[in-house]
Write an enzyme that holds these catalytic residues in place. Structure first.
Site, PDB file in Angstrom:
ATOM      1  N   SER A 161      -5.616   3.040 -18.745  1.00 48.19           N
ATOM      2  CA  SER A 161      -6.957   3.200 -18.166  1.00 48.19           C
ATOM      3  C   SER A 161      -7.593   4.559 -18.433  1.00 48.19           C
ATOM      4  O   SER A 161      -8.734   4.794 -18.055  1.00 48.19           O
ATOM      5  CB  SER A 161      -6.908   2.940 -16.667  1.00 48.19           C
ATOM      6  OG  SER A 161      -6.168   3.954 -16.048  1.00 48.19           O
ATOM      7  N   GLY A 171       0.828  -1.205   0.000  1.00 49.21           N
ATOM      8  CA  GLY A 171       0.000   0.000   0.000  1.00 49.21           C
ATOM      9  C   GLY A 171       0.851   1.238   0.000  1.00 49.21           C
ATOM     10  O   GLY A 171       2.072   1.172   0.159  1.00 49.21           O
ATOM     11  N   PRO A 172       0.205   2.374  -0.178  1.00 53.75           N
ATOM     12  CA  PRO A 172       0.929   3.637  -0.228  1.00 53.75           C
ATOM     13  C   PRO A 172       1.588   3.959   1.120  1.00 53.75           C
ATOM     14  O   PRO A 172       1.227   3.359   2.134  1.00 53.75           O
ATOM     15  CB  PRO A 172      -0.149   4.663  -0.549  1.00 53.75           C
ATOM     16  CG  PRO A 172      -1.402   3.919  -0.735  1.00 53.75           C
ATOM     17  CD  PRO A 172      -1.228   2.533  -0.298  1.00 53.75           C
ATOM     18  N   PRO A 173       2.507   4.899   1.136  1.00 53.67           N
ATOM     19  CA  PRO A 173       3.176   5.239   2.392  1.00 53.67           C
ATOM     20  C   PRO A 173       2.196   5.812   3.411  1.00 53.67           C
ATOM     21  O   PRO A 173       1.228   6.465   3.033  1.00 53.67           O
ATOM     22  CB  PRO A 173       4.190   6.313   1.983  1.00 53.67           C
ATOM     23  CG  PRO A 173       4.237   6.305   0.509  1.00 53.67           C
ATOM     24  CD  PRO A 173       2.985   5.703   0.005  1.00 53.67           C
ATOM     25  N   GLY A 174       2.461   5.529   4.657  1.00 48.54           N
ATOM     26  CA  GLY A 174       1.698   6.146   5.744  1.00 48.54           C
ATOM     27  C   GLY A 174       0.362   5.503   6.027  1.00 48.54           C
ATOM     28  O   GLY A 174      -0.452   6.041   6.777  1.00 48.54           O
ATOM     29  N   VAL A 175       0.111   4.311   5.453  1.00 50.67           N
ATOM     30  CA  VAL A 175      -1.179   3.675   5.734  1.00 50.67           C
ATOM     31  C   VAL A 175      -1.079   2.720   6.919  1.00 50.67           C
ATOM     32  O   VAL A 175      -2.041   2.056   7.270  1.00 50.67           O
ATOM     33  CB  VAL A 175      -1.728   2.920   4.509  1.00 50.67           C
ATOM     34  CG1 VAL A 175      -2.119   3.890   3.422  1.00 50.67           C
ATOM     35  CG2 VAL A 175      -0.734   1.902   4.007  1.00 50.67           C
ATOM     36  N   GLY A 176       0.088   2.662   7.512  1.00 47.32           N
ATOM     37  CA  GLY A 176       0.218   1.892   8.750  1.00 47.32           C
ATOM     38  C   GLY A 176       0.768   0.489   8.555  1.00 47.32           C
ATOM     39  O   GLY A 176       0.562  -0.377   9.396  1.00 47.32           O
ATOM     40  N   LYS A 177       1.521   0.268   7.481  1.00 45.87           N
ATOM     41  CA  LYS A 177       2.054  -1.082   7.230  1.00 45.87           C
ATOM     42  C   LYS A 177       3.056  -1.470   8.326  1.00 45.87           C
ATOM     43  O   LYS A 177       2.970  -2.551   8.896  1.00 45.87           O
ATOM     44  CB  LYS A 177       2.750  -1.126   5.857  1.00 45.87           C
ATOM     45  CG  LYS A 177       1.823  -0.825   4.708  1.00 45.87           C
ATOM     46  CD  LYS A 177       2.489  -0.967   3.377  1.00 45.87           C
ATOM     47  CE  LYS A 177       3.621   0.014   3.163  1.00 45.87           C
ATOM     48  NZ  LYS A 177       3.187   1.430   3.106  1.00 45.87           N
ATOM     49  N   THR A 178       3.964  -0.570   8.604  1.00 44.30           N
ATOM     50  CA  THR A 178       4.992  -0.880   9.602  1.00 44.30           C
ATOM     51  C   THR A 178       4.390  -0.953  10.995  1.00 44.30           C
ATOM     52  O   THR A 178       4.700  -1.863  11.769  1.00 44.30           O
ATOM     53  CB  THR A 178       6.086   0.199   9.566  1.00 44.30           C
ATOM     54  OG1 THR A 178       6.438   0.438   8.223  1.00 44.30           O
ATOM     55  CG2 THR A 178       7.297  -0.219  10.340  1.00 44.30           C
ATOM     56  N   LYS A 213      -8.832   4.139  -6.586  1.00 45.50           N
ATOM     57  CA  LYS A 213      -9.481   5.101  -7.468  1.00 45.50           C
ATOM     58  C   LYS A 213     -10.811   5.559  -6.886  1.00 45.50           C
ATOM     59  O   LYS A 213     -11.152   6.751  -6.930  1.00 45.50           O
ATOM     60  CB  LYS A 213      -9.685   4.486  -8.861  1.00 45.50           C
ATOM     61  CG  LYS A 213      -8.373   4.394  -9.649  1.00 45.50           C
ATOM     62  CD  LYS A 213      -8.559   3.714 -10.972  1.00 45.50           C
ATOM     63  CE  LYS A 213      -7.242   3.745 -11.755  1.00 45.50           C
ATOM     64  NZ  LYS A 213      -7.334   2.983 -12.998  1.00 45.50           N
TER      65      LYS A 213
END
Ligand code: ADP
Length: 981
Positions: free
Chosen positions: A880, A467-474, A923
């Site tokens: 697209s 996912g994009p940065p800052g979505v809480g993966k870490t 999107k």
């Protein structure tokens, strides 16, 4: 010699003692000296100590010795025919030596006896001993001492015949074995079987008289006459003397004798000097016998000179040997000393590293708690290495390598697992406590726990959060570790190109280290941690070896039960490790790796989710980190919404977190500023208050604070008791105050609370709303992704997907020029090849559609069009945007703006079919964020859309299309399209 012995002390001794040999030796010193000599003689019959001892010590003034010397003197004076006057006065009355023409023959096994020398011998033959004692008693204490010839056929070795065997030879045989020339020996003393002989003059055997004990007839020999002033004799004798002096310098063996004699060398006559030299030299018995037999003085001197020269050489060699050995020893000693000092210094500084035993003990001690769980192959390697450590030199590099290796081997948590949590409810609580939403991830973790609970053990797995940065993966990774009660370790592989980072270096390299995984196990101390491998999509390309393949070995559940680190060289079991990887773009993860992962996509958050996250999580942490209390601040929902919509529109919440932290920092500053301006008043109030009064006030004021109330009461009671006891002693009151620490501290906390309450009261609550939001975070960086409120003719909103999440983008088309046959398309906006082709397709298709809808409209044939995709600085690519481009061109051709709040996405074929696209969730979220009400998606993406959370779908009008005509109908056909708002 006579002069030497006629010193006054000796004369005195003679006067005090009975003259002659009857004088019993009463001086200890003589016996001591003789004893020493005997000792030495006994100890080493081979060496030069076997030589007879000359009674030369002038300081040893025993009467006995003096008497003996006088005897000799008497005899000598007669022989030499000189100096008889001085001695005649003390001449004894008994038989003179020269009268002894028949003597007992004493066999000497080792050396001949030289005139003027002592010689102790051991007489083992009782008969001979008795005869000797008898002759002493008869006042004829003389015998003949003759060197024994070697037995024919035996080696000429002094030890060949022991003293015992010498006395086994009797009679004729003995007679034949004796050298002809010997010495007339005075029997000085007999003690047990030890007989001390003093040599007098040379004898030659003439015939045997009796066999047992052997008695022989002898001739007394004299030196051949010689010229005392003969230069050659003088020169030879001087050479002997100087050589003796040299020997004295180097060898201490005969220092005393040589010193004495060289001092009195002037008293010597030449034959005596020759005898002396030969006697003290270490020459063998035959050489000595040769000197004894030589009656020519010059020849005798020459023989002696040879012997002392040889002695000189020997002593030189001896000296150099001694020197070399001394040097070696002192070198070694110095080294040892320095080493010891070094050790002491190291110990003092705590740097003692080479204490092998201590090291081994340390390693064993470290291993002990894990020994049972440690795999046998590892134990074996550890034992081998420990043995090796003991054999290695502490300063060698190999030692250090082995020590480090052992350090790693013993520090790893072999078979040491942390107790896992299999409680699903508890895990759910923890996961919810840390993160809002993220249902997919949480669900997956709960499944993992459930399986673990049913099986009783948990298996390692690879989860990939994309996912994009800052979505809480870490942060969710950390939270999962907490929920599972596993240790957490994170390492980022972004840009990693060295395989050794994963697999470790070989131990042979200098500075070799194990790989990240082994370091992780050492760090966490358990064998089942949760390892977060960050940025796995940004793995570098190695020049020597492929890091992706190495990572594969590490992650693959099929292989990692026996993961082999190059440094460690023993397989480690990583199958219990839970791997969580994070990536921004899954497509960039090497396929073999991706294959083994369970990808969970986190698309980003919509405004609503962001509001929740901001309120329940980010604000809370920001407040705590800034030290602001909840009651001191209020951020209105509108302000938060404004913040999210105008400042932090990206998919993740990291930026939002930064903004919230910024707001709270500013609030903290404001609180402190205002608080400090009020402070003097408050502090004055507090200072003026007596503690007791202050407490009373608190009791009155803060009724609702039970704790404060309690403290007040307690303090009051202390006060009362002290008042009651005033008459007794003030000391008691003091004791109460000093001893009762709890009460004191309570008082202190109470005062603090009071202070705090005052400060809080003084500062007004800080309110953050839409009106003052800009004061905290500045002006919004951009107002909206929406450039247009209502899109004009030729402009259509499309939807795009990027690594940062989804976003909206406009496609603009305008007419550049018009004219017969001018139809053409110009494209700008950093479009990639795919997108450029899409534009061509769109141009063709739009022309076809227009032809179909308005056959008379020659717009495309006669217009040169320019298609642009803002923002021009961002490179874009992908198919697209196809349907958006057609719509934009048709809108221009028909001069009709598209419907308000409409966004679309979909790839178009040349025939107008709409193909599916990726990133539906991103999107959709982006569309919602930008206030889009209607979305057009390819039919094939319906499934993706249906999977979206209801809150994401809420309020959206979504149309799924298969063919472009459907889009045309939705966007351009309807009559309610209006140009106004
Ligand atoms: P990433 O690794 O995806 O780049 P992080 O894990 O570093 O992002 O998250 C950034 C911050 O956002 C962290 O402080 C995290 O707590 C917070 N955060 C992200 N998602 C959530 C969520 N769903 N709930 C609460 N906080 C979140």
């Amino acid at each position: 010699m006579l002069k030497l012995l006629s010193s006054s002390s000796r004369v005195q001794c003679l006067n005090t003692a009975t003259p002659g040999l009857r004088v019993k030796p009463d001086s200890n010193s003589v016996f001591h000296a003789l004893g020493r000599l005997t000792d030495l003689t006994r100890r080493s019959p081979k060496n030069s100590l076997f030589r007879a001892c000359f009674c030369s010590d002038s300081s040893d003034s025993s009467g006995y010795q003096a008497a003996v010397e006088v005897e000799i003197k008497g005899a000598e004076s007669e022989l030499n025919g000189s100096e008889s006057k001085a001695s005649s006065a003390i001449l004894p009355t008994y038989a003179r030596p020269e009268d002894f023409l028949t003597v007992l023959a004493l066999p000497l096994p080792h050396r001949p006896l030289f005139p003027g020398f002592y010689m102790p011998i051991y007489v083992k033959d009782p008969k001979l001993l008795a005869a000797l004692q008898e002759s002493r008693k008869r006042q004829a204490p003389y015998a003949g001492a003759f060197l024994l010839k070697d037995e024919p056929g035996t080696e000429s070795s002094p030890s060949a015949e022991t003293e015992k065997s010498v006395y086994d030879i009797k009679g004729k045989e003995l007679f034949n074995r004796l050298h002809e020339v010997g010495t007339l020996a005075q029997i000085s003393s007999i003690q047990g079987d030890q007989v001390i002989l003093i040599g007098h003059r040379r004898l030659r055997i003439t015939e045997m008289v009796s066999e047992d004990p052997l008695t022989v007839k002898v001739d007394h020999l004299k030196e051949k006459p010689y010229d005392k002033d003969d230069d050659v004799i003088k020169a030879t004798s001087f050479e002997v003397i100087s050589t003796l002096r040299d020997v004295l310098k180097t060898s201490s063996l005969w220092r005393d004798h040589v010193q004495t004699y060289s001092q009195h060398i002037g008293d010597f006559n030449f034959p005596r000097l020759a005898d002396f030299g030969a006697a003290i030299s270490g020459a063998n018995k035959l050489q000595c016998q040769q000197v004894l037999e030589e009656l020519d003085v010059h020849k005798r001197l020459q023989l002696t000179l040879e012997l002392v020269k040889k002695e000189m050489e020997i002593s030189k060699i001896q000296e150099s040997i001694a020197k070399a050995i001394e040097e070696k020893i002192s070198g070694e000693q110095r080294r040892y000393l320095l080493n010891e000092q070094l050790k002491a210094i190291k110990k003092e500084l705590g740097l003692e590293t080479d204490d092998k035993t201590a090291l081994s003990a340390k390693f064993r001690e470290r291993l002990e708690p894990n020994r049972e769980k440690c795999p046998p192959h590892v134990l074996q390697v550890i034992e081998e290495e420990l043995t090796k450590l003991q054999l290695l030199e502490a300063s060698s590099s190999e030692f250090n390598v082995t020590r480090n290796y052992l350090d790693w081997l013993t520090v790893l948590p072999w078979g040491n697992y942390s107790d896992e949590n299999f409680d699903v409810v508890w895990a759910q609580t923890i996961l919810d406590e840390d993160h809002y939403g993220l249902t997919d991830v949480k669900e997956r973790i709960l499944e993992f726990i459930a399986v673990g609970k049913l099986r009783g053990t948990s298996q390692g797995k690879i989860i990939c959060l994309s996912g994009p940065p800052g979505v809480g993966k870490t942060s969710i990774g950390r939270s999962i570790a907490r929920a599972l009660n596993r240790k957490f370790f994170r390492f980022s592989v972004g840009g990693l190109s060295d395989v050794a980072e994963i697999k470790g270096h070989r131990r042979t390299y200098i500075g070799a280290m194990p790989g990240k995984m082994v370091q992780c196990l050492k760090n966490v101390g358990t064998a089942n941690p949760l390892v977060l491998i960050d940025e796995i999509d940004k793995l570098g390309r190695g020049y020597a070896g492929d890091p992706a393949s190495a990572l594969l070995e590490l992650l693959d559940p099929e292989q990692n039960a026996n993961f082999l680190d190059h440094y460690l060289d023993v397989p480690i079991d990583l199958s219990k490790v839970l791997f969580v990887c994070t990536a921004n773009v899954v497509d960039n993860i090497p396929n073999p790796l991706l294959d083994r992962m369970e990808v969970i996509a986190i698309a980003g958050y919509i405004t609503d989710e962001k509001m929740h996250i901001a309120r329940d999580y980010l604000e809370k942490t920001a407040r705590e980190t800034c030290g602001v209390k909840p009651e001191q601040v209020e951020v209105t929902d509108e302000a938060l919404l404004g913040l999210i919509e105008n400042y932090c529109r990206e998919a993740g919440v990291r930026n939002l977190q930064k903004h919230i932290e910024k707001i709270y920092r500013k609030i903290a500053l404001r609180l402190v500023r205002e608080g400090s301006s009020n402070e003097p008043v408050i502090s004055e109030d507090v200072v003026q208050l007596h503690p007791a009064e202050a407490k009373a006030e608190v009791v009155d004021e803060s009724d609702q604070h039970a704790a404060a109330n309690k403290t007040g009461v307690e303090v009051e009671s202390v006060g009362n008791s002290s008042h009651e006891n005033t008459s007794e002693a003030s000391v008691q009151v003091d004791t109460v105050q000093t001893n009762d620490q709890t009460k004191d501290s309570k008082e202190a906390t109470h005062t603090e609370k009071l202070l705090e309450a005052e400060v809080t009261k003084a500062v007004e609550k800080v309110l953050v709303d839409t009106s003052n939001l800009a004061d905290f975070v500045g002006k919004p960086l951009f107002h909206a992704e929406r450039i247009y409120d209502q899109t004009p003719v030729g402009v259509v909103m499309g939807l795009a997907w990027t690594a940062m999440g989804g976003s909206t983008l406009y496609i603009e088309t305008t007419q550049v020029e018009q004219g017969e046959g001018k139809g053409a398309l110009h494209v700008t906006g950093q479009l990639g090849d795919v997108m450029k082709e899409s534009a061509q397709i769109a141009h063709t298709l739009a022309r076809a559609i227009l032809l179909e809808k308005e056959p008379d409209n020659p717009f495309f044939a006669n217009s040169k069009l320019h298609l642009h995709v803002p923002a021009g600085a961002t490179p874009k690519d992908g198919p697209s945007a196809g349907c958006t481009m057609i719509t934009s061109m048709l809108s221009l051709a028909l001069k009709k703006p598209v419907r308000k709040d409409l966004a679309m996405t979909g790839e178009v074929t040349l025939t107008g079919r709409i193909l599916p696209i990726g990133g539906v969730k991103e999107k959709t979220i982006a569309a919602r964020r930008n206030g889009v009400k209607t979305i057009i998606l390819p039919s094939a993406n319906r499934r993706d859309y249906d999977e979206l959370a209801p809150n994401v779908r809420e309020g959206l009008d979504v149309h799924f299309v298969d063919d472009y005509t459907q889009i045309f109908n939705l966007a351009l056909k309807s009559d309610d399209n209006n140009t106004g708002n």
